[in-house]
Motif scaffolding. Structure first.
Motif, PDB file in Angstrom:
ATOM      1  N   THR A 167      59.981  30.080  45.609  1.00  0.00           N
ATOM      2  CA  THR A 167      58.495  30.001  45.873  1.00  0.00           C
ATOM      3  C   THR A 167      57.742  28.750  45.187  1.00  0.00           C
ATOM      4  OG1 THR A 167      58.461  32.435  45.866  1.00  0.00           O
ATOM      5  CG2 THR A 167      56.430  31.200  45.164  1.00  0.00           C
ATOM      6  N   ALA A 184      52.846  31.661  43.804  1.00  0.00           N
ATOM      7  CA  ALA A 184      53.062  30.324  43.315  1.00  0.00           C
ATOM      8  C   ALA A 184      52.597  29.790  42.355  1.00  0.00           C
ATOM      9  CB  ALA A 184      52.927  29.350  44.597  1.00  0.00           C
ATOM     10  N   THR A 215      56.732  24.718  46.661  1.00  0.00           N
ATOM     11  CA  THR A 215      55.287  24.438  46.213  1.00  0.00           C
ATOM     12  C   THR A 215      55.256  23.173  45.496  1.00  0.00           C
ATOM     13  OG1 THR A 215      54.713  26.856  46.117  1.00  0.00           O
ATOM     14  CG2 THR A 215      53.203  25.120  44.752  1.00  0.00           C
TER      15      THR A 215
END
Length: 721
Positions: free
Chosen positions: A322, A291, A326
């Motif tokens: 991803t 990430a 995040t």
């Protein structure tokens, strides 16, 4: 005056004019260094001492006088040599010796302009941003009058940009970092060397937390890294995070060196050791935190400095699974940013993320073509989502101004790919509106020209999506006095909207208002009146008689009635406009100021000078609070006041107002714009009235030499949508 439908709403308490200039005591010490002081900064003591002595130590300057050895010093060297870190350390070590320390990101004219404009706003609170040239001129004047400052110009290759910001004679210091060695004509050039070997070893052991590890191993690694601070810092960060030894890192480094030689070395001037140490950090990051690696990819496609962490959170759905998941979580986002910090790939101060340009450049370069396209487009879509400029809401202005370098960088990187996406056109359209509202008309024209070209490529010239951009471009051209181009752009927008929405849609009315404005300035007043009347019918039928856009049209029609000598009809229409605008916006909105100015004109023509002055003064107070003291609309207001004061015989007060109006418009438009003709003629009449004949003749002569257009006297108040 013709009124602007796209003016902003603004509400405040009791208003009074605020001073244009604050004293140094009122401002207090000013400090802007957007990077943290390096916790493991090592060595460079002699270099820092030399910088200090050249700035401070006086030397003979003929006739017994003394002067410092240098007022401008330029730290020169390749990427990764530590120029920026030396400048940061110098600023922190000596911050208490300067009443003003200001960091200017000078890699591009756009970033330099943002930071210079921010400094000017410290000198002139609430002042709007000027165009780049007038910003640098104003900054020169202020710095010439202020002793004891330190300006740091970071990362520029253009000596001209720096010299245009600095006065020829001053009592301040300028510190520049550059990879370009050709600065002899500007200041004292200081070549930044690699670190001393013992300094390199100390940095490696301290930064990596390996104080007990072999000096020999640390020395061998320092030698392999060329004693370059950036490479050393990257290596130490990776060693600490991966919990490996100096020997292990050196083996990885040597393997990567072999790979580099196999692939062929890059052709830029970046040292190989910097590229290789960064590449090893990138690889380790990709393994340890995918990430964070994706976040680094994204940040590589915006401007390197001054990125707000909150902008990431507006577009999680655009960033892939991803990175999207995040940034959607504050805790995960902090963790990802923290990983970038631990690997020394970014610096974070408060909510601001910055990275060294070399990190972003290598981050882009190492991606495949498809990956560059993917991340460039993600960055562009993210900035398009985050950039929400609203001309009617001043709360969006400062945030939009801070986004401008990142928006423009995202557009530029996306345009380097072989795919053109619609977000570039919409983002540039918003950028153009933001620049327009802050009176940066030339820059707005460039952004809107680019937006229109992209829209043409994507949609074709006949698509209705082109209309809004053409309309905004027409408004900018009107401000620039390019009436032929404005007319063409607005007629095209009107054609597209009429064909798409029909002849009675509010979109059409919006463009009719701007088209009427253009025609009025072309002296086609009957045709202009037809456009305004048609727009009024549409708005009243579709939006109702109390809609704020109705007030703007009534104001424009009232203005035309006044020009035709229909003073009673003009007064009645303007009073209707004022009531509508008050109801929609409250008493402190620029549309209200526009109407008040026209009401003042009617009163003045009727001989009611005291009442006219009250209307003009109220309009000026509103516009100064909304726009700041140096906006063209403020110039318009003080010009009206100056003309009135001259009529009633107060020539000294009139002169102050007329000189101020001229100075504002010169700063915004430059010294050779047709808008200055009316300003110069008015000032010339005033100077003649006080028997300053030579100065008056100079004004008239200068006005006669300027390019003419039929709308060269900007004393009218008609509003564009």
């Amino acid at each position: 005056m013709l009124d602007d439908l796209d003016s902003m709403s603004f509400s405040t308490g009791p208003m009074s004019p605020r001073p244009d200039r604050l004293s140094r005591a009122a401002i207090g010490p000013l400090w802007l260094v957007p990077m943290n002081r390096q916790a493991h900064f090592t060595g460079r003591d002699q270099l820092l001492q030399d910088l200090y002595e050249r700035f401070r130590k006086p030397t003979a300057a003929g006739s017994g006088a003394t002067r410092p050895t240098a007022r401008t010093q330029v730290l020169v060297g390749p990427a990764g040599i530590g120029k920026t870190q030396v400048a940061v350390e110098y600023a922190y070590r000596h911050r208490d010796e300067y009443p003003l320390v200001w960091w200017i990101h000078a890699a591009t004219e756009a970033t330099l302009h943002v930071d210079c404009a921010a400094l000017l706003r410290e000198f002139f609170p609430n002042s709007p941003e000027r165009n780049p040239q007038s910003t640098r001129e104003a900054l020169r004047r202020e710095l010439a009058a202020r002793p004891g400052w330190l300006l740091i110009f970071d990362g520029t290759s253009d000596p001209g940009l720096v010299t245009e910001c600095l006065p020829k004679a001053h009592e301040g210091h300028a510190l520049v970092t550059s990879r370009n060695p050709n600065w002899r004509a500007v200041g004292s050039v200081v070549t930044v060397p690699p670190m001393e070997r013992q300094e390199s070893i100390h940095l490696l052991r301290e930064r990596a937390g390996r104080k007990s590890e072999s000096l020999l191993a640390a020395g061998q690694l320092a030698k392999a890294l060329g004693d370059l601070p950036l490479a050393l810092d990257q290596a130490a960060a990776l060693i600490e995070q991966s919990n490996i030894g100096f020997d292990d890192y050196l083996r990885r480094f040597e393997r990567h060196w072999a790979e580099l030689l196999q692939r062929g070395r890059p052709t830029d001037d970046r040292p190989d050791t910097v590229s290789m140490s960064l590449e090893l950090s990138f690889r380790e990051l990709e393994s340890a935190s995918p990430a964070s690696a994706e976040l680094l990819h994204l940040l590589s496609f915006v401007a390197p400095d001054g990125f707000q962490k909150s902008w990431l959170t507006v577009a999680p759905d655009l960033l892939g699974d991803t990175l999207g998941s995040t940034v959607a979580s504050p805790a995960y986002l902090d963790e990802a940013v923290g990983a970038l910090m631990r690997y020394s790939l970014v610096d974070v101060k408060g909510s601001i993320i910055s990275m060294q340009p070399v990190v972003g450049a290598l981050g882009r370069q190492r991606l495949s073509h498809d990956q560059r396209t993917e991340w460039a487009h993600k960055a562009l879509r993210m900035m398009d989502r985050a950039f929400r400029f609203d001309a009617n809401d001043p709360r969006t202005w400062s945030a939009s101004a801070a986004m401008l370098p990142h928006a423009m960088a995202a557009v530029e990187y996306a345009q380097h790919t072989d795919v053109t996406i619609a977000a570039a056109a919409t983002l540039l359209n918003q950028v153009g509106q933001c620049l327009f509202k802050t009176a940066r008309y030339e820059q707005a024209r460039v952004a809107l020209d680019q937006s229109l070209a992209i829209a043409y490529r994507i949609y074709g010239e006949e698509n209705p999506r082109v209309s809004a951009i053409a309309n905004n471009l027409g408004r900018v051209l009107l401000r620039l006095g390019e009436l032929g181009g404005a007319r063409q752009s607005l007629e095209w927008a009107l054609h597209l909207d009429e064909r798409t929405y029909g002849a009675t849609h509010p979109h059409v009315a919006e463009i009719l208002n701007n088209y009427g404005l253009c025609l009025a300035r072309l002296e086609e007043k009957d045709l202009a009146r037809e456009q305004f009347e048609r727009a009024l019918r549409i708005y009243e039928e579709k939006l109702g008689p109390s809609h704020p856009n109705v007030a703007s049209i009534l104001n424009n029609l009232g203005y035309l009635k006044m020009l035709a000598g229909e003073l009673e009809g003009a007064w009645e229409m303007l009073q209707r406009a004022l009531g509508s605008a008050h109801g929609a916006y409250g008493p402190n909105h620029p549309d209200v100021a526009s109407i008040l100015l026209n009401l003042g004109d009617v009163l003045r023509l009727q001989g009611s000078h005291a009442a006219a002055r009250a209307q003009y003064t109220r309009a000026l107070v509103i516009d100064e609070i909304v726009y700041g003291p140096n906006h063209p609309d403020v110039a318009r207001d003080v010009s009206h006041l100056g003309q009135l004061l001259l009529e009633v015989g107060d020539a000294p007060a009139a002169r102050r107002h007329l000189e101020r109006a001229l100075a504002i418009d010169e700063a915004v438009y430059g010294g050779k714009h047709p808008n200055l003709i009316g300003r110069l003629q008015d000032l010339g009449k005033c100077l003649k009235a006080v028997n300053e004949v030579d100065a008056a003749v100079e004004c008239f002569t200068r006005a006669a030499a300027l390019p003419q257009n039929v709308a060269s006297k900007p004393n009218s108040t008609i509003a564009a949508a």
